[in-house]
Design a protein around this motif. Structure first.
Motif, PDB file in Angstrom:
ATOM      1  N   GLU A   1       1.470  10.364   6.488  1.00 30.77           N
ATOM      2  CA  GLU A   1       1.838   8.940   6.407  1.00 30.77           C
ATOM      3  C   GLU A   1       0.721   8.144   5.748  1.00 30.77           C
ATOM      4  O   GLU A   1      -0.456   8.317   6.086  1.00 30.77           O
ATOM      5  CB  GLU A   1       2.087   8.396   7.817  1.00 30.77           C
ATOM      6  N   PRO A   2       1.091   7.267   4.796  1.00 31.11           N
ATOM      7  CA  PRO A   2       0.046   6.432   4.176  1.00 31.11           C
ATOM      8  C   PRO A   2      -0.544   5.469   5.204  1.00 31.11           C
ATOM      9  O   PRO A   2       0.172   4.940   6.048  1.00 31.11           O
ATOM     10  CB  PRO A   2       0.790   5.672   3.069  1.00 31.11           C
TER      11      PRO A   2
ATOM     12  N   TYR B   1       0.819  -1.221   0.000  1.00 32.05           N
ATOM     13  CA  TYR B   1       0.000   0.000   0.000  1.00 32.05           C
ATOM     14  C   TYR B   1       0.845   1.261   0.000  1.00 32.05           C
ATOM     15  O   TYR B   1       0.338   2.359  -0.218  1.00 32.05           O
ATOM     16  CB  TYR B   1      -0.960   0.009   1.197  1.00 32.05           C
ATOM     17  N   ILE B   2       2.155   1.130   0.215  1.00 30.25           N
ATOM     18  CA  ILE B   2       3.042   2.288   0.260  1.00 30.25           C
ATOM     19  C   ILE B   2       3.677   2.540  -1.105  1.00 30.25           C
ATOM     20  O   ILE B   2       3.598   3.633  -1.653  1.00 30.25           O
ATOM     21  CB  ILE B   2       4.132   2.094   1.329  1.00 30.25           C
ATOM     22  N   CYS B   3       4.304   1.496  -1.674  1.00 28.05           N
ATOM     23  CA  CYS B   3       5.050   1.688  -2.923  1.00 28.05           C
ATOM     24  C   CYS B   3       4.341   1.135  -4.152  1.00 28.05           C
ATOM     25  O   CYS B   3       4.712   1.458  -5.275  1.00 28.05           O
ATOM     26  CB  CYS B   3       6.445   1.060  -2.813  1.00 28.05           C
ATOM     27  N   GLY B   4       3.335   0.287  -3.971  1.00 29.56           N
ATOM     28  CA  GLY B   4       2.578  -0.238  -5.103  1.00 29.56           C
ATOM     29  C   GLY B   4       3.192  -1.450  -5.776  1.00 29.56           C
ATOM     30  O   GLY B   4       2.655  -1.937  -6.768  1.00 29.56           O
TER      31      GLY B   4
ATOM     32  N   GLN C   1      -1.082   4.886  -5.242  1.00 26.01           N
ATOM     33  CA  GLN C   1      -1.239   5.917  -6.266  1.00 26.01           C
ATOM     34  C   GLN C   1      -1.564   7.277  -5.649  1.00 26.01           C
ATOM     35  O   GLN C   1      -1.216   8.316  -6.203  1.00 26.01           O
ATOM     36  CB  GLN C   1      -2.331   5.525  -7.272  1.00 26.01           C
ATOM     37  N   SER C   2      -2.210   7.269  -4.488  1.00 22.65           N
ATOM     38  CA  SER C   2      -2.564   8.536  -3.840  1.00 22.65           C
ATOM     39  C   SER C   2      -1.331   9.258  -3.308  1.00 22.65           C
ATOM     40  O   SER C   2      -1.408  10.429  -2.940  1.00 22.65           O
ATOM     41  CB  SER C   2      -3.573   8.303  -2.713  1.00 22.65           C
ATOM     42  N   GLN C   3      -0.196   8.580  -3.269  1.00 20.13           N
ATOM     43  CA  GLN C   3       1.052   9.188  -2.827  1.00 20.13           C
ATOM     44  C   GLN C   3       1.678  10.074  -3.908  1.00 20.13           C
ATOM     45  O   GLN C   3       2.592  10.833  -3.644  1.00 20.13           O
ATOM     46  CB  GLN C   3       2.072   8.101  -2.440  1.00 20.13           C
ATOM     47  N   LEU C   4       1.182   9.950  -5.148  1.00 21.34           N
ATOM     48  CA  LEU C   4       1.766  10.697  -6.256  1.00 21.34           C
ATOM     49  C   LEU C   4       1.340  12.163  -6.219  1.00 21.34           C
ATOM     50  O   LEU C   4       0.237  12.493  -5.801  1.00 21.34           O
ATOM     51  CB  LEU C   4       1.358  10.068  -7.584  1.00 21.34           C
ATOM     52  N   VAL C   5       2.252  13.036  -6.668  1.00 21.81           N
ATOM     53  CA  VAL C   5       2.024  14.478  -6.660  1.00 21.81           C
ATOM     54  C   VAL C   5       2.094  14.979  -8.097  1.00 21.81           C
ATOM     55  O   VAL C   5       3.012  14.616  -8.833  1.00 21.81           O
ATOM     56  CB  VAL C   5       3.107  15.173  -5.803  1.00 21.81           C
ATOM     57  N   PRO C   6       1.138  15.835  -8.532  1.00 22.41           N
ATOM     58  CA  PRO C   6       1.176  16.333  -9.910  1.00 22.41           C
ATOM     59  C   PRO C   6       2.210  17.446 -10.100  1.00 22.41           C
ATOM     60  O   PRO C   6       2.427  18.267  -9.203  1.00 22.41           O
ATOM     61  CB  PRO C   6      -0.238  16.872 -10.132  1.00 22.41           C
TER      62      PRO C   6
ATOM     63  N   CYS D   1       9.483  -0.636   4.111  1.00 25.75           N
ATOM     64  CA  CYS D   1       9.021   0.335   3.114  1.00 25.75           C
ATOM     65  C   CYS D   1       8.524   1.604   3.813  1.00 25.75           C
ATOM     66  O   CYS D   1       8.806   2.713   3.367  1.00 25.75           O
ATOM     67  CB  CYS D   1       7.921  -0.291   2.266  1.00 25.75           C
ATOM     68  N   LEU D   2       7.804   1.439   4.915  1.00 23.34           N
ATOM     69  CA  LEU D   2       7.299   2.589   5.650  1.00 23.34           C
ATOM     70  C   LEU D   2       8.454   3.397   6.253  1.00 23.34           C
ATOM     71  O   LEU D   2       8.446   4.625   6.223  1.00 23.34           O
ATOM     72  CB  LEU D   2       6.336   2.146   6.746  1.00 23.34           C
ATOM     73  N   LYS D   3       9.477   2.710   6.749  1.00 27.28           N
ATOM     74  CA  LYS D   3      10.651   3.401   7.291  1.00 27.28           C
ATOM     75  C   LYS D   3      11.346   4.203   6.184  1.00 27.28           C
ATOM     76  O   LYS D   3      11.698   5.367   6.365  1.00 27.28           O
ATOM     77  CB  LYS D   3      11.615   2.372   7.893  1.00 27.28           C
ATOM     78  N   LYS D   4      11.493   3.582   5.014  1.00 20.03           N
ATOM     79  CA  LYS D   4      12.104   4.267   3.867  1.00 20.03           C
ATOM     80  C   LYS D   4      11.242   5.468   3.464  1.00 20.03           C
ATOM     81  O   LYS D   4      11.763   6.544   3.169  1.00 20.03           O
ATOM     82  CB  LYS D   4      12.244   3.286   2.699  1.00 20.03           C
ATOM     83  N   TRP D   5       9.920   5.281   3.466  1.00 18.41           N
ATOM     84  CA  TRP D   5       9.000   6.362   3.111  1.00 18.41           C
ATOM     85  C   TRP D   5       9.209   7.550   4.053  1.00 18.41           C
ATOM     86  O   TRP D   5       9.294   8.686   3.605  1.00 18.41           O
ATOM     87  CB  TRP D   5       7.555   5.857   3.185  1.00 18.41           C
ATOM     88  N   HIS D   6       9.295   7.289   5.376  1.00 19.92           N
ATOM     89  CA  HIS D   6       9.506   8.358   6.357  1.00 19.92           C
ATOM     90  C   HIS D   6      10.836   9.068   6.108  1.00 19.92           C
ATOM     91  O   HIS D   6      10.889  10.303   6.141  1.00 19.92           O
ATOM     92  CB  HIS D   6       9.468   7.812   7.787  1.00 19.92           C
ATOM     93  N   ASN D   7      11.899   8.301   5.859  1.00 19.18           N
ATOM     94  CA  ASN D   7      13.212   8.901   5.599  1.00 19.18           C
ATOM     95  C   ASN D   7      13.155   9.820   4.384  1.00 19.18           C
ATOM     96  O   ASN D   7      13.666  10.938   4.418  1.00 19.18           O
ATOM     97  CB  ASN D   7      14.276   7.819   5.390  1.00 19.18           C
ATOM     98  N   GLU D   8      12.547   9.351   3.298  1.00 23.75           N
ATOM     99  CA  GLU D   8      12.451  10.145   2.068  1.00 23.75           C
ATOM    100  C   GLU D   8      11.532  11.347   2.253  1.00 23.75           C
ATOM    101  O   GLU D   8      11.826  12.448   1.786  1.00 23.75           O
ATOM    102  CB  GLU D   8      11.972   9.276   0.900  1.00 23.75           C
TER     103      GLU D   8
END
Length: 111
Positions: free
Chosen positions: A51-52, A14-17, A80-85, A32-39
């Motif tokens: 946070e997702p 659900y984080i990276c797809g 997909q909701s994590q994407l930014v236009p 993946c969630l830890k990496k998401w927080h770092n990024e």
């Protein structure tokens, strides 16, 4: 008659797809969630996201089986909701990739 080879069931993160096996998804998600927080913490404030949240899907069917399709659909939508236009061309990116994209994205010249 050729025999069909069944692909092992996979679960979408659900984080990276990306897809992972049913055994490895429980190892992947916390990493993946830890990496998401770092990024996310490295991004400019205006691009940081909340946070997702793991989608809550009723995944047990009437027969007692997991409804992997419903689970995967919800996880894919979450990723997909994590994407930014891009504010120039409208294409969507993960925030760290948007920064790279914006370096070369220019408005189309009107003729």
């Amino acid at each position: 008659m050729p025999t069909m080879i069944r692909r092992p069931p996979t679960i979408v993160c659900y984080i990276c797809g990306r897809e992972y096996g049913t055994k490895s998804i429980s190892i992947h998600e916390p990493q993946c969630l830890k990496k998401w927080h770092n990024e996310n913490n490295l991004l400019p404030k205006e691009l940081r996201r909340p946070e997702p949240k793991k989608p809550e899907v009723r995944t047990i069917t009437a027969k007692g089986f997991y409804d992997l399709d419903a689970l995967n659909e919800a996880a894919w939508t979450s990723a997909q909701s994590q994407l930014v236009p891009c504010n120039v061309c409208g294409r969507t990116f993960l925030p760290d990739r948007l920064i790279v994209h914006q370096r070369s994205c220019k408005p189309k010249a009107s003729k």
